[in-house]
Design a protein around this motif. Structure first.
Motif, mmCIF file in Angstrom:
data_model
loop_
_atom_site.group_PDB
_atom_site.id
_atom_site.type_symbol
_atom_site.label_atom_id
_atom_site.label_comp_id
_atom_site.label_asym_id
_atom_site.label_seq_id
_atom_site.Cartn_x
_atom_site.Cartn_y
_atom_site.Cartn_z
ATOM 1 N N VAL A 1 0.844 -1.198 0.000
ATOM 2 C CA VAL A 1 0.000 0.000 0.000
ATOM 3 C C VAL A 1 0.877 1.245 0.000
ATOM 4 O O VAL A 1 2.082 1.192 0.268
ATOM 5 C CB VAL A 1 -0.928 0.042 1.237
ATOM 6 N N THR B 1 -7.872 3.319 -5.066
ATOM 7 C CA THR B 1 -7.601 2.652 -6.339
ATOM 8 C C THR B 1 -6.323 1.827 -6.231
ATOM 9 O O THR B 1 -5.575 1.918 -5.267
ATOM 10 C CB THR B 1 -7.471 3.666 -7.477
ATOM 11 N N GLU B 2 -6.059 1.023 -7.273
ATOM 12 C CA GLU B 2 -4.883 0.161 -7.315
ATOM 13 C C GLU B 2 -4.018 0.495 -8.522
ATOM 14 O O GLU B 2 -4.516 0.948 -9.553
ATOM 15 C CB GLU B 2 -5.284 -1.314 -7.384
ATOM 16 N N ASP C 1 -0.564 -1.208 -10.777
ATOM 17 C CA ASP C 1 0.317 -2.364 -10.981
ATOM 18 C C ASP C 1 1.751 -1.881 -11.154
ATOM 19 O O ASP C 1 2.055 -1.087 -12.049
ATOM 20 C CB ASP C 1 -0.105 -3.165 -12.217
ATOM 21 N N ASN D 1 -2.331 -9.895 -1.932
ATOM 22 C CA ASN D 1 -3.346 -9.162 -2.704
ATOM 23 C C ASN D 1 -2.877 -8.737 -4.090
ATOM 24 O O ASN D 1 -3.383 -7.776 -4.653
ATOM 25 C CB ASN D 1 -3.806 -7.916 -1.931
ATOM 26 N N SER D 2 -1.895 -9.457 -4.636
ATOM 27 C CA SER D 2 -1.355 -9.051 -5.936
ATOM 28 C C SER D 2 -1.789 -9.965 -7.075
ATOM 29 O O SER D 2 -1.296 -9.847 -8.187
ATOM 30 C CB SER D 2 0.180 -8.995 -5.879
ATOM 31 N N ARG E 1 0.602 -5.561 -7.080
ATOM 32 C CA ARG E 1 -0.548 -4.641 -7.093
ATOM 33 C C ARG E 1 -0.543 -3.811 -5.811
ATOM 34 O O ARG E 1 -0.608 -4.336 -4.711
ATOM 35 C CB ARG E 1 -1.841 -5.446 -7.224
ATOM 36 N N ARG F 1 -2.179 -0.778 -3.462
ATOM 37 C CA ARG F 1 -3.390 0.019 -3.169
ATOM 38 C C ARG F 1 -2.986 1.370 -2.629
ATOM 39 O O ARG F 1 -2.095 1.496 -1.792
ATOM 40 C CB ARG F 1 -4.264 -0.704 -2.137
ATOM 41 N N GLN F 2 -3.665 2.420 -3.118
ATOM 42 C CA GLN F 2 -3.444 3.758 -2.566
ATOM 43 C C GLN F 2 -4.481 4.009 -1.484
ATOM 44 O O GLN F 2 -5.684 3.919 -1.734
ATOM 45 C CB GLN F 2 -3.518 4.829 -3.649
#
Length: 504
Positions: free
Chosen positions: A375, A457-458, A460, A491-492, A500, A502-503
């Motif tokens: 994150v 949002t995410e 890559d 969580n990727s 991946r 997450r912000q």
């Protein structure tokens, strides 16, 4: 910090060699007699291995350049059969990564195949050739998809092993057999010294398709048991359009990769090669249809009835040694092996990067697992932006001078990437030319969010590299995410090429 990195690396190594997933404590592995994960070593010919039985009898060893051993990331499939040949299923979640230019490691999930302890199984590998398990004899490739230097040579291999009852088993080594032949035309050093040059070469008459599997594949338990001549399995797809050989060494060496060809059954349209030589004058020296696939006598003339078939995994090399009424030829059929001396970066050949996988979190707890959620948080305070960013450590060892590039799948106005090196941790490397293979240093990569509106949002994150043989503007992703549960970024997803983030 680097003691922690070293600790994680040791644990990753232990996990790779472990026969099951229980490495957190001393608890025994769950053993229900069903194999769940399997690992292999894939090898393409090198100086220490043979692809077929009795390979060195009467054959001279010849080098392979790194291109000859490449496997496409999406071009590998592995199937399980009973020893009697009944199809069981395909390995799922298949991953492979290079160990060297002629050796790969492979891992996959076989839980659904219900492979029982103490039972023998046959494993078949197709590389760079998509197999139809309903008709393995009919699995073929098109020559148009294997054009040097941007294509991939189709390969096939088989091995037999016994499931040992563990959850995860290293099943051993599978030798891969190239399904093509390589044709070379070379100008001798003496001809070069006398002012001649090889300016063009064309193969006349060839097959446009080739079978992936060799003859006799169903009767052997290992690729190495195949006879070097009887393995020929030619696809009848005759084409008479001349095929230009690729200029590998300007003025001296041309080559091409072709499917097998049954020369002896093609009386009127046997393959031959036309060449064009230069002698420093304005007029080229043309020698049409001048080279045949057969033995040549001391005068450089074709020996009667000496022509031979073009067989997979052979190199057919024609050395032009002189000119009389025509060109004089010295002909060799060679063992196709890898030679590290040919792996020369300056010659623009392919060399797989060696690097740490997976990338390491900026801070790790003293445990075996990657427990940190990927994150990052937007922060308007310039002094704290990097403190709330996503950060990892990455290291590439070779090839020398290989550059790499950290990327995200969003516009660079939304995210900023900064890179630092361990020998100067406070100095940002702003020139991508400084992001290179460096066996002495780790690199710290930071991904900083620039837009607070992206909260939730995410993005890559990946690392790419480009080599000189690739088309302009192209690149490949490195495998930066662990392929095993304990060392995979949370969580990727299942794609090992990205993490991946997450912000928040």
């Amino acid at each position: 910090m680097f003691e922690k990195l070293r600790f994680l690396f040791i644990l990753l190594t232990v996990y790779t060699l472990s026969s099951c997933n229980s490495i957190i404590d001393d608890a025994p592995c769950a053993d229900d007699g069903v194999l769940k994960k399997v690992m292999f070593t894939l090898t393409v010919d090198d100086a220490g291995r043979q692809t077929r039985a009795a390979w060195e009898e009467g054959y001279i060893t010849a080098e392979a350049v790194p291109y000859d051993n490449r496997i496409a990331y999406d071009g590998l499939r592995v199937f399980f059969f009973s020893t009697a040949g009944s199809y069981i299923g395909e390995v799922a979640n298949l991953m492979h990564w290079p160990v060297s230019e002629s050796e790969y490691r492979l891992a996959g999930d076989v839980t659904a195949l219900q492979l029982k302890s103490g039972t023998q199984y046959k494993v078949m590998v197709f590389a760079n050739c998509h197999a139809n398990v309903g008709d393995l004899d009919g699995t073929y490739y098109d020559l148009g998809n294997v054009v040097y230097p941007y294509g991939y040579i189709p390969m096939w291999g088989v091995m037999q092993f016994e499931a040992d009852g563990s959850e995860q088993q290293d099943a051993g080594e599978i030798a891969l057999l190239r399904s093509m032949a390589k044709v070379e035309v070379v100008l001798s050093n003496e001809m070069l010294a006398n002012g001649y040059s090889l300016d063009a070469a064309f193969l006349n008459n060839h097959n446009s398709k080739g079978y992936c599997v060799p003859s006799g594949w169903s009767s052997v338990a290992y690729t190495t048991a195949l006879d070097q001549e009887q393995c020929m399995n030619a696809f009848h797809s005759y084409v008479d359009t001349p095929l230009a050989l690729y200029e590998y060494e300007p003025g001296r060496r041309y080559w091409i990769y072709v499917p097998e060809f049954n020369v002896l059954h093609t009386a009127d349209n046997r393959p031959n090669i036309s060449v064009t030589l230069g002698d420093g004058t304005q007029e080229p020296l043309e020698f049409p249809n001048s080279i045949r696939f057969g033995s040549y006598d001391a005068n450089g003339d074709l020996v009667d009835k000496s022509e031979a078939n073009i067989v997979r995994n052979h190199i057919y090399r024609f050395n032009i040694t002189g000119i009389t009424s025509g060109i004089e030829i010295d002909y060799e059929v060679l063992d196709w092996e890898y030679d590290e001396e040919e792996n020369n970066w300056e010659r623009g050949e392919f060399a797989y990067p060696t690097y740490h996988n997976p990338v390491v979190p900026d801070y790790i707890t003293p445990s075996e697992e990657i427990t940190i959620d990927p994150v990052m948080k937007y922060n308007s305070d310039d002094n704290q932006k990097e403190g709330d960013a996503f950060a990892v450590w990455f290291k590439m060892d070779k090839p020398e001078q290989q550059t790499w590039t950290p990327v995200v799948n969003k516009a660079n106005t939304e995210y900023e990437i900064k890179v630092y090196r361990s020998d100067a941790p406070d100095v940002q490397l702003t020139d991508p030319a400084d992001w290179v293979a460096d066996s002495d240093n780790w690199y710290r990569i930071v991904v900083i969010p620039l837009n607070p509106a992206n909260s939730g949002t995410e993005v890559d994150f990946g690392i790419t590299y480009t080599q000189s043989w690739m088309p302009d503007g192209s690149s490949l992703y490195l495998f930066i995410n662990g392929t095993s549960e304990k060392i995979a970024w949370p969580n990727s997803g299942s794609d090992p090429k990205i993490i991946r983030i997450r912000q928040l």
